[in-house]
Design a protein around this motif. Structure first.
Motif, PDB file in Angstrom:
ATOM      1  N   GLN A  94       0.826  -1.205   0.000  1.00  0.00           N
ATOM      2  CA  GLN A  94       0.000   0.000   0.000  1.00  0.00           C
ATOM      3  C   GLN A  94       0.860   1.255   0.000  1.00  0.00           C
ATOM      4  OE1 GLN A  94      -3.009  -0.529  -0.696  1.00  0.00           O
ATOM      5  NE2 GLN A  94      -2.762  -2.741  -0.380  1.00  0.00           N
ATOM      6  N   VAL A  95       2.011   1.207   0.664  1.00  0.00           N
ATOM      7  CA  VAL A  95       2.941   2.335   0.630  1.00  0.00           C
ATOM      8  C   VAL A  95       3.416   2.582  -0.800  1.00  0.00           C
ATOM      9  CG1 VAL A  95       5.238   3.115   1.336  1.00  0.00           C
ATOM     10  CG2 VAL A  95       3.681   2.099   3.024  1.00  0.00           C
ATOM     11  N   THR A  96       3.746   1.504  -1.503  1.00  0.00           N
ATOM     12  CA  THR A  96       4.162   1.635  -2.902  1.00  0.00           C
ATOM     13  C   THR A  96       3.040   2.203  -3.760  1.00  0.00           C
ATOM     14  OG1 THR A  96       5.754  -0.180  -2.711  1.00  0.00           O
ATOM     15  CG2 THR A  96       4.978   0.357  -4.927  1.00  0.00           C
ATOM     16  N   ALA A  97       1.806   1.784  -3.486  1.00  0.00           N
ATOM     17  CA  ALA A  97       0.665   2.294  -4.245  1.00  0.00           C
ATOM     18  C   ALA A  97       0.494   3.798  -4.046  1.00  0.00           C
ATOM     19  CB  ALA A  97      -0.606   1.558  -3.830  1.00  0.00           C
ATOM     20  N   ILE A  98       0.804   4.281  -2.865  1.00  0.00           N
ATOM     21  CA  ILE A  98       0.649   5.709  -2.572  1.00  0.00           C
ATOM     22  C   ILE A  98       1.816   6.517  -3.120  1.00  0.00           C
ATOM     23  CG2 ILE A  98       0.576   7.409  -0.702  1.00  0.00           C
ATOM     24  CD1 ILE A  98      -0.836   5.167   0.966  1.00  0.00           C
ATOM     25  N   LEU A  99       3.035   6.049  -2.891  1.00  0.00           N
ATOM     26  CA  LEU A  99       4.219   6.846  -3.233  1.00  0.00           C
ATOM     27  C   LEU A  99       4.701   6.643  -4.664  1.00  0.00           C
ATOM     28  CD1 LEU A  99       6.391   6.419  -0.008  1.00  0.00           C
ATOM     29  CD2 LEU A  99       4.768   8.240  -0.561  1.00  0.00           C
ATOM     30  N   GLN A 100       4.363   5.513  -5.259  1.00  0.00           N
ATOM     31  CA  GLN A 100       4.954   5.201  -6.562  1.00  0.00           C
ATOM     32  C   GLN A 100       3.899   4.958  -7.637  1.00  0.00           C
ATOM     33  OE1 GLN A 100       8.387   2.713  -6.326  1.00  0.00           O
ATOM     34  NE2 GLN A 100       8.142   1.873  -8.369  1.00  0.00           N
ATOM     35  N   THR A 101       3.226   3.836  -7.586  1.00  0.00           N
ATOM     36  CA  THR A 101       2.352   3.473  -8.709  1.00  0.00           C
ATOM     37  C   THR A 101       1.149   4.394  -8.818  1.00  0.00           C
ATOM     38  OG1 THR A 101       1.209   1.860  -7.306  1.00  0.00           O
ATOM     39  CG2 THR A 101       3.043   1.057  -8.641  1.00  0.00           C
ATOM     40  N   GLY A 102       0.646   4.883  -7.688  1.00  0.00           N
ATOM     41  CA  GLY A 102      -0.508   5.779  -7.743  1.00  0.00           C
ATOM     42  C   GLY A 102      -0.193   7.170  -7.272  1.00  0.00           C
ATOM     43  N   ALA A 103       1.062   7.602  -7.445  1.00  0.00           N
ATOM     44  CA  ALA A 103       1.523   8.863  -6.860  1.00  0.00           C
ATOM     45  C   ALA A 103       0.729  10.073  -7.343  1.00  0.00           C
ATOM     46  CB  ALA A 103       3.010   9.061  -7.165  1.00  0.00           C
ATOM     47  N   ARG A 104       0.182  10.016  -8.567  1.00  0.00           N
ATOM     48  CA  ARG A 104      -0.535  11.176  -9.090  1.00  0.00           C
ATOM     49  C   ARG A 104      -1.806  11.468  -8.296  1.00  0.00           C
ATOM     50  NH1 ARG A 104      -0.249  10.759 -15.729  1.00  0.00           N
ATOM     51  NH2 ARG A 104       2.028  10.908 -15.908  1.00  0.00           N
ATOM     52  N   ALA A 105      -2.312  10.481  -7.596  1.00  0.00           N
ATOM     53  CA  ALA A 105      -3.544  10.673  -6.825  1.00  0.00           C
ATOM     54  C   ALA A 105      -3.280  11.183  -5.412  1.00  0.00           C
ATOM     55  CB  ALA A 105      -4.334   9.371  -6.757  1.00  0.00           C
ATOM     56  N   TRP A 106      -1.982  11.353  -5.073  1.00  0.00           N
ATOM     57  CA  TRP A 106      -1.637  11.753  -3.715  1.00  0.00           C
ATOM     58  C   TRP A 106      -0.703  12.960  -3.752  1.00  0.00           C
ATOM     59  CZ3 TRP A 106      -4.022   9.167   0.247  1.00  0.00           C
ATOM     60  CH2 TRP A 106      -4.636   7.951  -0.092  1.00  0.00           C
ATOM     61  N   THR A 107      -0.969  13.958  -2.925  1.00  0.00           N
ATOM     62  CA  THR A 107      -0.202  15.194  -2.926  1.00  0.00           C
ATOM     63  C   THR A 107       0.502  15.400  -1.580  1.00  0.00           C
ATOM     64  OG1 THR A 107      -0.371  17.608  -3.095  1.00  0.00           O
ATOM     65  CG2 THR A 107      -2.263  16.465  -2.184  1.00  0.00           C
ATOM     66  N   LYS A 108       1.507  16.268  -1.575  1.00  0.00           N
ATOM     67  CA  LYS A 108       2.198  16.633  -0.340  1.00  0.00           C
ATOM     68  C   LYS A 108       1.511  17.782   0.393  1.00  0.00           C
ATOM     69  CE  LYS A 108       7.045  15.218  -0.548  1.00  0.00           C
ATOM     70  NZ  LYS A 108       8.440  15.709  -0.499  1.00  0.00           N
ATOM     71  N   ASP A 109       0.336  18.150  -0.040  1.00  0.00           N
ATOM     72  CA  ASP A 109      -0.389  19.233   0.623  1.00  0.00           C
ATOM     73  C   ASP A 109      -1.029  18.696   1.908  1.00  0.00           C
ATOM     74  OD1 ASP A 109      -1.576  21.618   1.222  1.00  0.00           O
ATOM     75  OD2 ASP A 109      -3.245  21.368  -0.174  1.00  0.00           O
ATOM     76  N   THR A 110      -0.183  18.493   2.919  1.00  0.00           N
ATOM     77  CA  THR A 110      -0.617  17.927   4.197  1.00  0.00           C
ATOM     78  C   THR A 110      -0.170  18.847   5.326  1.00  0.00           C
ATOM     79  OG1 THR A 110       1.429  16.680   4.532  1.00  0.00           O
ATOM     80  CG2 THR A 110      -0.314  15.601   3.265  1.00  0.00           C
ATOM     81  N   LEU A 168      11.557  19.991  -1.411  1.00  0.00           N
ATOM     82  CA  LEU A 168      11.218  19.013  -0.387  1.00  0.00           C
ATOM     83  C   LEU A 168       9.750  19.070   0.007  1.00  0.00           C
ATOM     84  CD1 LEU A 168      12.089  16.873   1.694  1.00  0.00           C
ATOM     85  CD2 LEU A 168      12.684  18.747   3.244  1.00  0.00           C
ATOM     86  N   ALA A 169       9.226  20.284   0.163  1.00  0.00           N
ATOM     87  CA  ALA A 169       7.901  20.420   0.764  1.00  0.00           C
ATOM     88  C   ALA A 169       6.810  20.820  -0.215  1.00  0.00           C
ATOM     89  CB  ALA A 169       7.952  21.453   1.896  1.00  0.00           C
ATOM     90  N   THR A 170       7.171  21.236  -1.414  1.00  0.00           N
ATOM     91  CA  THR A 170       6.159  21.789  -2.306  1.00  0.00           C
ATOM     92  C   THR A 170       5.154  20.736  -2.755  1.00  0.00           C
ATOM     93  OG1 THR A 170       5.763  23.073  -4.319  1.00  0.00           O
ATOM     94  CG2 THR A 170       7.498  21.414  -4.417  1.00  0.00           C
ATOM     95  N   ALA A 171       3.910  21.195  -2.850  1.00  0.00           N
ATOM     96  CA  ALA A 171       2.847  20.359  -3.408  1.00  0.00           C
ATOM     97  C   ALA A 171       2.381  20.910  -4.739  1.00  0.00           C
ATOM     98  CB  ALA A 171       1.674  20.299  -2.427  1.00  0.00           C
ATOM     99  N   GLU A 172       3.090  21.911  -5.237  1.00  0.00           N
ATOM    100  CA  GLU A 172       2.667  22.568  -6.469  1.00  0.00           C
ATOM    101  C   GLU A 172       2.869  21.647  -7.670  1.00  0.00           C
ATOM    102  OE1 GLU A 172       1.111  25.418  -6.352  1.00  0.00           O
ATOM    103  OE2 GLU A 172       1.420  25.397  -4.189  1.00  0.00           O
ATOM    104  N   PRO A 173       2.038  21.821  -8.698  1.00  0.00           N
ATOM    105  CA  PRO A 173       2.172  20.956  -9.875  1.00  0.00           C
ATOM    106  C   PRO A 173       3.469  21.172 -10.657  1.00  0.00           C
ATOM    107  CG  PRO A 173       0.524  22.664 -10.250  1.00  0.00           C
ATOM    108  CD  PRO A 173       0.863  22.711  -8.794  1.00  0.00           C
ATOM    109  N   ASP A 174       4.159  22.306 -10.395  1.00  0.00           N
ATOM    110  CA  ASP A 174       5.385  22.563 -11.137  1.00  0.00           C
ATOM    111  C   ASP A 174       6.628  22.048 -10.408  1.00  0.00           C
ATOM    112  OD1 ASP A 174       5.408  24.337  -9.043  1.00  0.00           O
ATOM    113  OD2 ASP A 174       5.856  26.112 -10.246  1.00  0.00           O
ATOM    114  N   TRP A 175       6.435  21.184  -9.379  1.00  0.00           N
ATOM    115  CA  TRP A 175       7.593  20.664  -8.662  1.00  0.00           C
ATOM    116  C   TRP A 175       8.523  19.884  -9.584  1.00  0.00           C
ATOM    117  CZ3 TRP A 175       9.154  15.634  -8.397  1.00  0.00           C
ATOM    118  CH2 TRP A 175       8.237  14.655  -8.752  1.00  0.00           C
ATOM    119  N   LEU A 176       7.944  19.208 -10.590  1.00  0.00           N
ATOM    120  CA  LEU A 176       8.766  18.421 -11.505  1.00  0.00           C
ATOM    121  C   LEU A 176       9.697  19.325 -12.306  1.00  0.00           C
ATOM    122  CD1 LEU A 176       9.468  15.656 -12.597  1.00  0.00           C
ATOM    123  CD2 LEU A 176       7.592  15.877 -14.250  1.00  0.00           C
ATOM    124  N   GLN A 177       9.207  20.509 -12.685  1.00  0.00           N
ATOM    125  CA  GLN A 177      10.061  21.469 -13.383  1.00  0.00           C
ATOM    126  C   GLN A 177      11.247  21.862 -12.501  1.00  0.00           C
ATOM    127  OE1 GLN A 177       8.127  25.189 -14.157  1.00  0.00           O
ATOM    128  NE2 GLN A 177      10.005  26.204 -14.840  1.00  0.00           N
TER     129      GLN A 177
END
Length: 448
Positions: free
Chosen positions: A66-82, A97-106
Motif C-alpha cells: 500500500q505504501v508503494t501504491a501511494i508513493l509510486q504506482t498511484g503517486a498522481r492521486a496523492w499530494t504533499k499538501d498535508t 522538499l515540501a512543495t505540493a505545487e504541480p510545477d515541482w517536476l520542473q
C-alpha cells in the motif's frame, strides 16, 4: 464531496483504530514521543489504522504494497499538501522538499544536473579534504576523550553540502545556519502538532522562533547569492546548484526557497545519520574494524559509486534502516481512490513511517538488531525500505548523501577509534524534521 466537521469514525471504513477518548488520553504521549506513539498504535491495531479526527479520514499505512501504491504506482492521486509539509513550507517556502505545487517536476529537472554522478565524483577529493579539515579541528588529536559527535557531524555534513551544491564550504555561515536550522526544525514540529497550525498571526513562542529562524536563513541565502554575483564574472556558469538556480527562469523568491530547502535538508539528514552510524559502530567493534580495513581498498566517491566498499555501504544502509532520517511521510488524496480494497474519499490523509516499516517483523528478520550483512545478502531495494522515500518524489540527493557518509566514515575511522563511554545508555530518538539523538551523542574518540 462536502467537508465534515465531526470526527471520522474508524468503523466507517471498517478499520481498527483508537477512539476519540483514546486520542485525548494519549495527547501528551503523542507530543512527547510521536515515534513511540505510532509504534504502539501499529502494534495494537495493525498495518492499516484509522484515527478519529474531524474531516476526511487520517490513516496510518504500514504495509509495503500500500505504501508503494501511494508513493509510486498511484503517486498522481496523492499530494504533499498535508499538515506536515504545510508546516515545513513555513520555513522553506515552496522548495523541492515540501512543495505540493504541480510545477515541482520542473524544479526537480532544473536541479538534477547539480546531482549528476560525474559531477559529484569530480568533487570527491575536495569534499574529502574539507571533511578531514573539520574532523581534525573538532575531534581530539591525541589520547582519548568523550565528544558529542552530533554537532561535529552536523558541521561536517554542512561543509560537504555547501561545497557540493553551492561551491562554498559555509565556513562563515556555519554558526548561523546550524543554529537557525535547528530552531526551524523544532518550530516546524511544534506547528505540525498544533491545533492551530495555520495561525501565523498568533504571538506564540513557536511563531516567534520560526520568524527568527526564517530571517536568519533568508539572510544567509541572500548573502550566498550576493557573494556569487560579486565575486564571479559569470555567476550562472559554475555548474553547481546555485549557478543553475541563478541561470533559470525562477524568480528571486523561488530561488531563495530552493536554497533554504537545501541548506536544511542537505545537512540535517546526513549529520543525524552519521551520528547514529558512529554509535552503532562503537557498539559493534568488529564491524568497525572491518570497515576500517575495507577503507584501504580505495576511496569512497561522493557520487555514491563505491562497489569496492560493499561493507561500508551495507553499514550505511543498515544504519539508515534503524535510524531513517525521514521518520515520517504524509500524503493527501486529491480524489476519491482505492486503498487496500477500500474506497477512501478525496482529502484522506495517510501517514507513512519508515521507522515502522524498517522495523516490521513480518518483513525483516531480527529487526531491532544491527546486522549490516542483511544488505550484503540482498543489496537490492526492498518495498519495506525507504530511507529516501519512493517513487517520483525519491530524494534527489540520495547518491550524494550515501557518498558523503562513506567519505566521512573513511576519514574519521582512519584517524580515530570510536568507543562507548561508561556507563552507556543509547540516546533516545528525538523526532524533529529528522531523527536526532535526544541530548546529543557522546562517544569516546581515541586518536590512532
Amino acid at each position: 464531496m462536502s467537508q465534515r466537521t465531526r470526527p471520522f469514525a474508524p468503523t466507517e471504513l471498517g478499520l481498527p483504530g483508537p477512539t476519540g477518548l483514546d486520542m485525548a488520553r494519549s495527547f501528551r504521549d503523542i507530543r512527547a514521543d510521536p515515534v513511540a506513539f505510532l509504534s504502539g498504535t501499529a502494534h495494537r491495531y495493525g498495518d492499516l489504522v484509522a484515527f478519529p479526527v474531524p474531516g476526511p479520514p487520517v490513516l496510518l499505512v504500514n504495509e509495503p504494497a500500500q505504501v508503494t501504491a501511494i508513493l509510486q504506482t498511484g503517486a498522481r492521486a496523492w499530494t504533499k499538501d498535508t499538515t506536515q509539509y504545510r508546516a515545513l513550507r513555513r520555513v522553506t517556502g515552496p522548495g523541492l522538499l515540501a512543495t505540493a505545487e504541480p510545477d515541482w517536476l520542473q524544479h526537480r529537472r532544473l536541479a538534477t544536473p547539480a546531482f549528476h554522478r560525474d559531477r559529484l565524483a569530480a568533487l570527491s577529493a575536495r569534499v574529502r579534504a574539507l571533511i578531514a579539515r573539520d574532523a581534525a579541528l573538532m575531534l581530539n588529536r591525541q589520547g582519548a576523550a568523550v565528544i558529542d559527535v552530533a554537532p561535529v557531524m552536523d558541521r561536517i555534513s554542512l561543509t560537504a553540502m555547501g561545497t557540493t551544491l553551492f561551491s562554498d564550504d559555509f565556513e562563515k555561515l556555519a554558526p548561523t545556519l546550524l543554529t537557525a536550522s535547528r530552531a526551524a526544525s523544532g518550530a516546524v514540529v511544534a506547528l505540525g502538532r498544533s491545533i492551530l497550525p495555520g495561525a501565523r498571526w498568533l504571538p506564540s513562542p513557536t511563531n516567534a522562533r520560526l520568524l527568527r529562524a526564517r530571517r536568519s536563513l533568508a539572510a544567509a541565502s541572500r548573502s550566498l547569492v550576493a557573494s556569487r554575483r560579486r565575486h564571479s564574472p559569470r555567476p550562472n556558469d559554475a555548474g553547481d546548484l546555485l549557478g543553475l538556480l541563478l541561470a533559470s527562469s525562477l524568480n528571486d523568491e523561488q530561488v531563495h526557497s530552493e536554497i533554504v530547502t537545501m541548506m536544511i535538508a542537505g545537512h540535517e539528514t546526513v549529520g543525524a545519520a552519521m551520528a547514529w552510524t558512529l554509535m552503532l559502530l562503537a557498539e559493534h567493534q568488529s564491524v568497525q574494524d572491518a570497515v576500517r580495513r575495507e577503507a584501504n581498498l580505495g576511496d569512497a566517491s561522493l557520487s555514491g559509486s563505491h562497489s569496492h566498499l560493499p561493507l561500508t555501504r551495507a553499514v550505511i544502509d543498515e544504519a539508515l534502516r534503524l535510524y531513517p532520517s525521514a521518520w515520517v511521510l504524509s500524503r493527501r488524496a486529491t480524489q476519491a481512490t482505492r486503498l487496500a480494497d477500500l474506497d477512501v474519499p478525496a482529502g484522506t490523509q495517510v501517514i507513512i513511517s519508515p521507522w515502522l516499516l524498517h522495523r516490521h517483523p513480518a518483513h525483516w528478520s531480527d529487526p531491532e538488531t544491527f546486522r549490516p550483512d542483511r544488505f550484503l545478502d540482498a543489496p537490492g531495494r526492498r518495498a519495506s525500505y525507504l530511507p529516501f522515500g519512493q517513487g517520483p518524489r525519491l530524494c534527489i540527493g540520495r547518491e550524494m548523501t550515501l557518498g558523503q557518509m562513506a567519505i566521512a566514515l573513511q576519514v574519521i575511522l582512519a584517524t580515530h577509534h570510536v568507543g562507548l563511554p561508561q556507563p552507556w545508555t543509547r540516546p533516545r530518538p528525538e523526532a524533529l524534521v529528522t531523527i536526532h539523538p535526544r541530548g546529543g551523542m557522546p562517544l569516546t574518540l581515541t586518536h590512532r
